[in-house]
Scaffold this active site. Structure first.
Site, PDB file in Angstrom:
ATOM      1  CG  HIS A  90      -3.598  -3.417   3.120  1.00 37.26           C
ATOM      2  ND1 HIS A  90      -2.603  -3.029   3.999  1.00 37.26           N
ATOM      3  CD2 HIS A  90      -4.103  -2.273   2.590  1.00 37.26           C
ATOM      4  CE1 HIS A  90      -2.518  -1.709   4.015  1.00 37.26           C
ATOM      5  NE2 HIS A  90      -3.408  -1.224   3.175  1.00 37.26           N
TER       6      HIS A  90
ATOM      7  CB  CYS B 242      -0.990  -0.028   1.164  1.00 35.19           C
ATOM      8  SG  CYS B 242      -2.348   1.154   0.974  1.00 35.19           S
TER       9      CYS B 242
ATOM     10  CD  GLU C  53      -1.374  -6.094   5.248  1.00 35.34           C
ATOM     11  OE1 GLU C  53      -2.008  -5.089   5.617  1.00 35.34           O
ATOM     12  OE2 GLU C  53      -0.986  -6.244   4.074  1.00 35.34           O
TER      13      GLU C  53
END
Length: 250
Positions: A213, A110, A215
């Site tokens: 994102h 990001c 993660e």
């Protein structure tokens, strides 16, 4: 051999007059541990500490967070530009430079992708909603663990190979800025329907970045996004072994 140590850049959060400090979302830690690494959160401290960070860690994950100060891509802040942290920008620019000089992998997520682009001389769109004619929703309203919009992968990119050679994937989206002019030497690896660049890589080095994102999708059980972290950790482990071999020979 010990697991590779991955330095994760942090942001600054002030909850009250009595509670403030560096912050990193737990999903970055979860994803790196799942991929076989040891995560290490790096405070925002520019200057000599960055060189020691670059020596200590085997690779670096540039995390999400606030906007990039437009002065670093030769612009003034527009009305819809958000809060920025100049010291964090400077710290991460130094870290990228030091990591590349030492041949250590860098993965930007990001904001991290945007910082990489600016570090290589690129520029940013300060606010997608007020700049693009027909933008899709880049600040999703559902859980960050869910995907919300489509991204098309470039077949020539390493991202395409990492993600099972899928031409189209669904990603989550939590940003209002994006890449405008691409930095020198960087390549577009993915883009969304409105033309926003969603991923980049640097062919000559282990440097890559994604606008979404992964993660949080990984923490939510998405194995495709976990593959990104496994690739990154494997690259860090490979460079770690190479340095160990050189040290042994010397």
């Amino acid at each position: 051999m010990l697991k590779p140590v991955i330095g994760i850049t942090s942001g600054y959060v002030k909850l009250s007059a009595f509670s403030e400090g560096d912050y990193t979302h737990k999903d970055y830690l979860i994803s790196l541990i799942k991929a076989g690494a040891v995560p290490l959160i790096l405070p925002i401290i520019s200057g000599p500490c960055v060189e020691q960070y670059a020596e200590l860690c085997d690779g670096f994950l540039l995390s999400g967070g606030c906007d990039v100060n437009p002065r670093f891509f030769d612009q003034d802040p527009l009305p819809d530009c958000g809060v920025f942290d100049t010291e964090r920008d400077q710290t991460e620019f130094q870290l990228i430079d030091a990591a590349i000089k030492k041949g250590k992998p860098v993965f930007g997520i990001c904001r991290g992708l945007q910082v990489i682009n600016v570090a290589f001389g690129g520029t940013l769109i300060q606010d997608i909603g007020s700049t693009l004619d027909h933008p899709i929703q880049h600040e999703q309203k559902v859980s960050r663990k869910e995907g919300s919009h489509r991204v098309r992968l470039e077949k020539e990119s390493k991202l395409y190979r990492i993600l099972d050679e899928q031409e189209m994937i669904i990603v989550n989206s939590l940003h209002h800025q994006s890449i405008d002019r691409l930095g020198k030497g960087l390549h577009t690896a993915a883009y969304s329907a409105d033309g926003v660049i969603e991923a980049i890589d640097l062919t000559e080095n282990d440097v890559m970045g994604v606008q979404w994102h992964p993660e949080s999708m990984t923490a939510g059980g998405n194995d495709l996004m976990l593959a990104l972290f496994k690739y990154f950790v494997a690259a860090c482990e490979k460079r770690k072994r190479e340095r160990a071999d050189i040290s042994f020979l010397n």
